[in-house]
Design an enzyme around this catalytic site. Structure first.
Site, PDB file in Angstrom:
ATOM      1  N   ASP A  67       0.869  -1.311   0.018  1.00 27.42           N
ATOM      2  CA  ASP A  67      -0.003   0.096  -0.215  1.00 27.42           C
ATOM      3  C   ASP A  67       0.727   1.746  -0.108  1.00 27.42           C
ATOM      4  O   ASP A  67       0.946   2.369  -0.730  1.00 27.42           O
ATOM      5  CB  ASP A  67      -0.890  -0.199   1.741  1.00 27.42           C
ATOM      6  N   GLU A  90      -5.602   6.551  -0.212  1.00 27.78           N
ATOM      7  CA  GLU A  90      -6.049   6.471   0.918  1.00 27.78           C
ATOM      8  C   GLU A  90      -4.913   6.443   2.453  1.00 27.78           C
ATOM      9  O   GLU A  90      -5.305   6.179   3.280  1.00 27.78           O
ATOM     10  CB  GLU A  90      -6.150   4.807   0.807  1.00 27.78           C
ATOM     11  N   ASP A 146      -6.481   4.888  -5.109  1.00 24.23           N
ATOM     12  CA  ASP A 146      -6.070   3.199  -4.274  1.00 24.23           C
ATOM     13  C   ASP A 146      -4.923   2.896  -4.410  1.00 24.23           C
ATOM     14  O   ASP A 146      -4.934   2.086  -6.019  1.00 24.23           O
ATOM     15  CB  ASP A 146      -7.407   2.668  -4.081  1.00 24.23           C
ATOM     16  N   ILE A 148      -3.582   0.591  -3.334  1.00 18.76           N
ATOM     17  CA  ILE A 148      -3.453  -1.535  -3.590  1.00 18.76           C
ATOM     18  C   ILE A 148      -5.739  -2.252  -2.408  1.00 18.76           C
ATOM     19  O   ILE A 148      -5.712  -1.853  -1.736  1.00 18.76           O
ATOM     20  CB  ILE A 148      -3.137  -2.658  -3.138  1.00 18.76           C
ATOM     21  N   ASP A 149      -6.269  -1.705  -4.307  1.00 20.43           N
ATOM     22  CA  ASP A 149      -7.786  -2.638  -3.435  1.00 20.43           C
ATOM     23  C   ASP A 149      -7.829  -3.874  -3.474  1.00 20.43           C
ATOM     24  O   ASP A 149      -7.337  -4.807  -4.343  1.00 20.43           O
ATOM     25  CB  ASP A 149      -8.604  -1.429  -4.731  1.00 20.43           C
ATOM     26  N   THR A 151      -7.567  -6.321  -0.811  1.00 22.00           N
ATOM     27  CA  THR A 151      -6.848  -6.749   0.281  1.00 22.00           C
ATOM     28  C   THR A 151      -6.591  -8.152   0.088  1.00 22.00           C
ATOM     29  O   THR A 151      -5.343  -8.536   0.456  1.00 22.00           O
ATOM     30  CB  THR A 151      -6.099  -5.891   0.931  1.00 22.00           C
ATOM     31  N   ASP A 293     -12.383   4.197  -4.412  1.00 22.46           N
ATOM     32  CA  ASP A 293     -13.038   3.108  -4.518  1.00 22.46           C
ATOM     33  C   ASP A 293     -13.837   3.064  -5.946  1.00 22.46           C
ATOM     34  O   ASP A 293     -14.213   1.915  -5.980  1.00 22.46           O
ATOM     35  CB  ASP A 293     -13.316   2.159  -3.323  1.00 22.46           C
TER      36      ASP A 293
END
Ligand SMILES: *[C@@H]1O[C@H](CO)[C@@H](O)[C@H](O)[C@H]1NC(C)=O
Ligand SMILES: *[C@@H]1O[C@H](CO)[C@@H](O)[C@H](O)[C@H]1NC(C)=O
Length: 353
Positions: A67, A90, A146, A148-149, A151, A293
């Protein structure tokens, strides 16, 4: 040719050249580069820290490292080309400053620099992460990221996405999504993986593989009735209720089983016609969806011929800050069946309350 004619010909050429030139061309090139490099960071983290059996599957720290590293990479690249553009991201770096975070800082430093053209100091990388603290809003330009969407999908080696969008005056104008584990061709799930999706407002939706520069136009499937359609839904029921979705499917006479995957790759999946409907049903009354998101997915689906609203039928409003506080949930489908889908969603949810 005399001079007047020559100059008129040149002006005609200039006008048509600029008219046909893509809007946000430079932003698009830079965003694609940033998302590809951030995707590579995530893949490196997976190979080094997750697929390695010596680390227990319960350990969530690889997600945190991926992230931060991905956000540092994207924000560094954006700052170089667009130094005045703020970013709604984020993450912030406040947990990375203490002595106990030294090990994590070192990993972020190595990972981020392994994909950046110019090596950055750890201070520069932490500052880059903190460029993501912008509050958003309806005026001017900002990016939303984002890093890393999805997880859980990332940790399982399944679907996750790096999502970046440009918002100008409260509207999403450009969206880029990297899906490192998504098959380039859904009909060949064991074939090449790694897809990049790009949409520019008014210019359509496109896909390319990570390995090729060739952007190919994509469209949602043309379904004339909901009974021919299928859902794309979350693997995790806590994100959107599976039982509500099943009741909605029944009302719509849907018989095909849902395609389940993590992350915003669901928007990509319906945009290229692998499935047709994506629902994010509110699981808690007080939950506010985050703009990062949904921004790139919202534009991608619309540019691929779809419609995106919340469960009340309102368009998603990206102009009021870091969350979609004026909206509840998300309903995305091809425009031709959207009214019926929306009605079924409302029928099922109203019976619950
Ligand atoms: C797996 O992790 C251990 C401990 O961090 C490390 O020593 C080893 O080199 C890793 N193996 C691979 C294949 O990355
Ligand atoms: C579903 O099928 C029933 C029975 O054939 C029909 O009455 C209804 O209109 C259909 N609903 C939709 C949304 O197509």
């Amino acid at each position: 040719m005399n001079r007047i004619l020559a100059s008129r010909a040149y002006n005609n050429f200039r006008c048509s050249f600029f008219r046909t030139m893509s809007s946000y061309a430079q932003e698009k090139t830079v965003a694609i580069d940033a998302v590809l490099r951030a995707s590579r960071v995530c893949q490196n983290v997976f190979q080094k820290l997750v697929s390695n059996e010596t680390i227990t599957k319960k350990d969530k720290s690889p997600v945190t490292i991926a992230d931060y590293s991905a956000q540092a990479v994207v924000n560094t690249i954006l700052a170089k080309s667009f130094p005045n553009d703020p970013i709604v991201g984020e993450e912030d770096s406040k947990d990375l400053h203490g002595e106990d975070a030294a090990n994590m800082r070192e990993k972020i430093y190595d990972l981020a620099n392994s994909v950046l053209e110019e090596s950055q100091t750890i201070k520069e990388l932490l500052d880059a992460i903190d460029r993501g603290c912008y509050s958003g809003g309806s005026k001017g330009r900002h990016w939303t990221l984002d890093p890393i969407d999805g997880t859980k999908g990332f940790l399982r080696g399944e679907q996750f996405a790096v999502c970046l969008a440009l918002i100008v005056d409260g509207k999403v104008r450009l969206g880029v999504m990297g899906c490192p584990n998504l098959p380039v061709d859904a009909k060949n799930p064991e074939g090449e993986k790694g897809c990049l999706f790009v949409a520019v407002e008014g210019e359509g939706a496109f896909q390319r593989s990570f390995e090729s520069n060739d952007l190919k136009p994509i469209k949602m499937s043309a379904v004339s009735s909901t009974s021919e359609s299928s859902f794309c839904e979350s693997v995790e029921a806590e994100h959107s209720s599976h039982s509500d979705a099943a009741q909605i499917a029944k009302l719509l006479n849907i018989t095909r089983s849902p395609v389940r995957m993590d992350s915003q790759c669901k928007y990509c999946s319906i945009s290229r016609g692998d499935a047709d409907i994506y629902l994010r049903l509110p699981t808690r009354a007080d939950y506010e969806e985050k703009i990062w998101d949904h921004a790139s997915g919202d534009l991608l689906v619309k540019e691929a011929g779809g419609e995106v609203t919340d469960i009340t039928g309102k368009p998603l409003d990206f102009s009021i800050g870091r969350t979609l506080k004026a909206n509840k949930g998300v309903v995305a489908s091809i425009a031709s069946i959207h009214p019926e889908v929306l009605k079924a969603v409302q029928d099922v949810l109203s019976k619950k309350n």
